[in-house]
Design a protein around this motif. Structure first.
Motif, mmCIF file in Angstrom:
data_model
loop_
_atom_site.group_PDB
_atom_site.id
_atom_site.type_symbol
_atom_site.label_atom_id
_atom_site.label_comp_id
_atom_site.label_asym_id
_atom_site.label_seq_id
_atom_site.Cartn_x
_atom_site.Cartn_y
_atom_site.Cartn_z
ATOM 1 N N TYR A 56 -8.247 55.414 -43.187
ATOM 2 C CA TYR A 56 -9.379 55.657 -44.077
ATOM 3 C C TYR A 56 -9.927 57.030 -43.708
ATOM 4 O O TYR A 56 -10.087 57.353 -42.521
ATOM 5 N N ALA A 57 -10.204 57.852 -44.718
ATOM 6 C CA ALA A 57 -10.692 59.211 -44.456
ATOM 7 C C ALA A 57 -11.961 59.467 -45.254
ATOM 8 O O ALA A 57 -12.107 58.985 -46.386
ATOM 9 N N ARG A 58 -12.857 60.251 -44.661
ATOM 10 C CA ARG A 58 -14.128 60.580 -45.320
ATOM 11 C C ARG A 58 -14.408 62.067 -45.135
ATOM 12 O O ARG A 58 -14.556 62.536 -44.002
ATOM 13 N N PRO A 59 -14.487 62.818 -46.235
ATOM 14 C CA PRO A 59 -14.803 64.248 -46.123
ATOM 15 C C PRO A 59 -16.220 64.466 -45.592
ATOM 16 O O PRO A 59 -17.108 63.642 -45.805
ATOM 17 N N PHE A 60 -16.395 65.585 -44.890
ATOM 18 C CA PHE A 60 -17.744 66.001 -44.494
ATOM 19 C C PHE A 60 -17.843 67.518 -44.621
ATOM 20 O O PHE A 60 -16.873 68.238 -44.397
ATOM 21 N N GLY A 61 -19.031 67.978 -44.971
ATOM 22 C CA GLY A 61 -19.193 69.406 -45.212
ATOM 23 C C GLY A 61 -18.254 69.861 -46.329
ATOM 24 O O GLY A 61 -17.830 69.083 -47.186
ATOM 25 N N ARG A 62 -17.915 71.122 -46.321
ATOM 26 C CA ARG A 62 -16.984 71.642 -47.326
ATOM 27 C C ARG A 62 -15.543 71.618 -46.857
ATOM 28 O O ARG A 62 -14.622 71.625 -47.672
ATOM 29 N N TYR A 63 -15.332 71.579 -45.518
ATOM 30 C CA TYR A 63 -13.988 71.797 -45.002
ATOM 31 C C TYR A 63 -13.536 70.764 -43.986
ATOM 32 O O TYR A 63 -12.540 70.965 -43.296
ATOM 33 N N GLY A 64 -14.248 69.648 -43.844
ATOM 34 C CA GLY A 64 -13.911 68.683 -42.801
ATOM 35 C C GLY A 64 -13.479 67.342 -43.343
ATOM 36 O O GLY A 64 -13.761 66.974 -44.493
ATOM 37 N N ALA A 77 10.501 53.928 -29.922
ATOM 38 C CA ALA A 77 10.346 52.484 -29.709
ATOM 39 C C ALA A 77 9.211 52.011 -30.592
ATOM 40 O O ALA A 77 8.241 52.735 -30.828
ATOM 41 N N ALA A 78 9.320 50.792 -31.113
ATOM 42 C CA ALA A 78 8.307 50.272 -32.029
ATOM 43 C C ALA A 78 6.970 50.099 -31.311
ATOM 44 O O ALA A 78 6.919 49.584 -30.201
ATOM 45 N N ASP A 79 5.895 50.531 -31.975
ATOM 46 C CA ASP A 79 4.569 50.423 -31.379
ATOM 47 C C ASP A 79 3.536 50.571 -32.497
ATOM 48 O O ASP A 79 3.721 51.352 -33.429
ATOM 49 N N THR A 80 2.454 49.808 -32.416
ATOM 50 C CA THR A 80 1.340 49.925 -33.351
ATOM 51 C C THR A 80 0.091 50.275 -32.555
ATOM 52 O O THR A 80 -0.186 49.642 -31.535
ATOM 53 N N ARG A 81 -0.643 51.289 -33.030
ATOM 54 C CA ARG A 81 -1.794 51.780 -32.279
ATOM 55 C C ARG A 81 -2.971 52.016 -33.204
ATOM 56 O O ARG A 81 -2.800 52.173 -34.412
ATOM 57 N N LEU A 82 -4.159 52.043 -32.638
ATOM 58 C CA LEU A 82 -5.345 52.477 -33.369
ATOM 59 C C LEU A 82 -5.453 53.991 -33.257
ATOM 60 O O LEU A 82 -5.087 54.571 -32.225
ATOM 61 N N GLY A 83 -5.969 54.627 -34.302
ATOM 62 C CA GLY A 83 -6.098 56.071 -34.284
ATOM 63 C C GLY A 83 -7.387 56.532 -34.933
ATOM 64 O O GLY A 83 -7.909 55.887 -35.835
ATOM 65 N N ALA A 84 -7.914 57.661 -34.460
ATOM 66 C CA ALA A 84 -9.103 58.272 -35.043
ATOM 67 C C ALA A 84 -9.037 59.772 -34.802
ATOM 68 O O ALA A 84 -8.546 60.221 -33.755
ATOM 69 N N GLY A 85 -9.510 60.543 -35.771
ATOM 70 C CA GLY A 85 -9.431 61.983 -35.588
ATOM 71 C C GLY A 85 -10.270 62.746 -36.590
ATOM 72 O O GLY A 85 -11.033 62.180 -37.383
ATOM 73 N N VAL A 86 -10.108 64.058 -36.552
ATOM 74 C CA VAL A 86 -10.848 64.951 -37.425
ATOM 75 C C VAL A 86 -9.953 66.121 -37.806
ATOM 76 O O VAL A 86 -9.174 66.622 -36.989
ATOM 77 N N GLU A 87 -10.049 66.527 -39.069
ATOM 78 C CA GLU A 87 -9.405 67.744 -39.545
ATOM 79 C C GLU A 87 -10.503 68.707 -39.983
ATOM 80 O O GLU A 87 -11.506 68.282 -40.563
ATOM 81 N N TYR A 88 -10.286 69.999 -39.724
ATOM 82 C CA TYR A 88 -11.306 70.968 -40.119
ATOM 83 C C TYR A 88 -10.650 72.316 -40.401
ATOM 84 O O TYR A 88 -9.726 72.724 -39.683
ATOM 85 N N LEU A 89 -11.134 72.973 -41.444
ATOM 86 C CA LEU A 89 -10.671 74.314 -41.778
ATOM 87 C C LEU A 89 -11.712 75.308 -41.299
ATOM 88 O O LEU A 89 -12.800 75.415 -41.867
ATOM 89 N N PHE A 90 -11.384 76.044 -40.231
ATOM 90 C CA PHE A 90 -12.286 77.025 -39.660
ATOM 91 C C PHE A 90 -12.202 78.339 -40.443
ATOM 92 O O PHE A 90 -11.283 78.525 -41.247
ATOM 93 N N PRO A 91 -13.144 79.243 -40.205
ATOM 94 C CA PRO A 91 -13.053 80.555 -40.868
ATOM 95 C C PRO A 91 -11.698 81.225 -40.624
ATOM 96 O O PRO A 91 -11.041 80.965 -39.613
ATOM 97 N N TYR A 92 -11.319 82.079 -41.531
ATOM 98 C CA TYR A 92 -10.026 82.761 -41.529
ATOM 99 C C TYR A 92 -8.879 81.780 -41.746
ATOM 100 O O TYR A 92 -7.753 82.023 -41.321
#
Length: 197
Positions: A56-64, A77-92
């Motif tokens: 599930y993803a939720r935008p924040f600001g203009r670039y996050g 090898a087979a494995d199932t994991r929980l994950g969490a993160g952030v993507e962001y577009l910095f200047p330039y």
């Protein structure tokens, strides 16, 4: 309003019978998105690697973009994991992607940093760095304790329109610390480089 975008990247290593298929889907209303990221590798008609995020993803600001959900890994090898993160577009136009994964027996963190340079006449250059950290050694997952690797990709591409990009890529991957020792013990290379189309 509903937004959706699908990116598909097909890569072939020019001196081996190896193909990579990377697919990314992002879709949903303005502030609630389904994100599916899948990376797979096929060598000699055999599935060597499969790694898929369903977030599930939720935008924040203009670039996050915040994201969280489950990850499924079939190879090595087979494995199932929980994950969490952030993507962001910095200047330039510096795009970063930081993700934390929690499995039963270890934690992982991946970091990707990417910068695209547009050149005249729809040509361009893309530089990307990827690194992986693991909380402990997991032999079945081919993971060492600590920092495992650093991969650098440099792509020279031609983009005739917004839907298509044709490129040639030079890639260098270096293993570090415990992962490097594991590769040596198994008689594998501790660094690899090559051209991909």
């Amino acid at each position: 309003s509903w937004f959706h975008r699908t990116d598909v990247e097909i890569i072939r290593q020019h001196d081996e019978n190896s193909w990579e298929l990377d697919t990314r889907y992002l879709g949903g209303p303005d502030f609630h998105k389904l994100l599916i990221d899948m990376e797979s590798e096929i060598t000699d008609d055999r599935l060597e690697d499969l790694d898929m995020d369903i977030f599930y993803a939720r935008p924040f600001g203009r670039y996050g973009l915040w994201k969280g959900g489950i990850n499924y890994r079939y190879r090595p090898a087979a494995d199932t994991r929980l994950g969490a993160g952030v993507e962001y577009l910095f200047p330039y136009f510096i795009h970063t992607d930081l993700v934390f994964y929690q499995a039963d027996d270890h934690a992982e963190t991946t970091l990707e940093v990417e910068r695209k340079f547009m050149l005249p006449n729809r040509w361009g250059l893309l530089v990307k760095f990827e690194t992986l950290w693991s909380s402990n050694e997991v032999e079945a997952q081919e993971l060492g304790d600590g920092w495992n690797s650093l991969e650098q990709r440099t792509s020279f591409f031609y983009q005739p329109n917004a839907q298509l990009r044709v490129f040639i890529e030079y890639r260098v991957e270096r293993l570090w610390d415990d992962r490097k020792e594991m590769a040596r013990d198994e008689g594998e290379h501790t660094s690899e480089e090559g051209f991909f189309l």
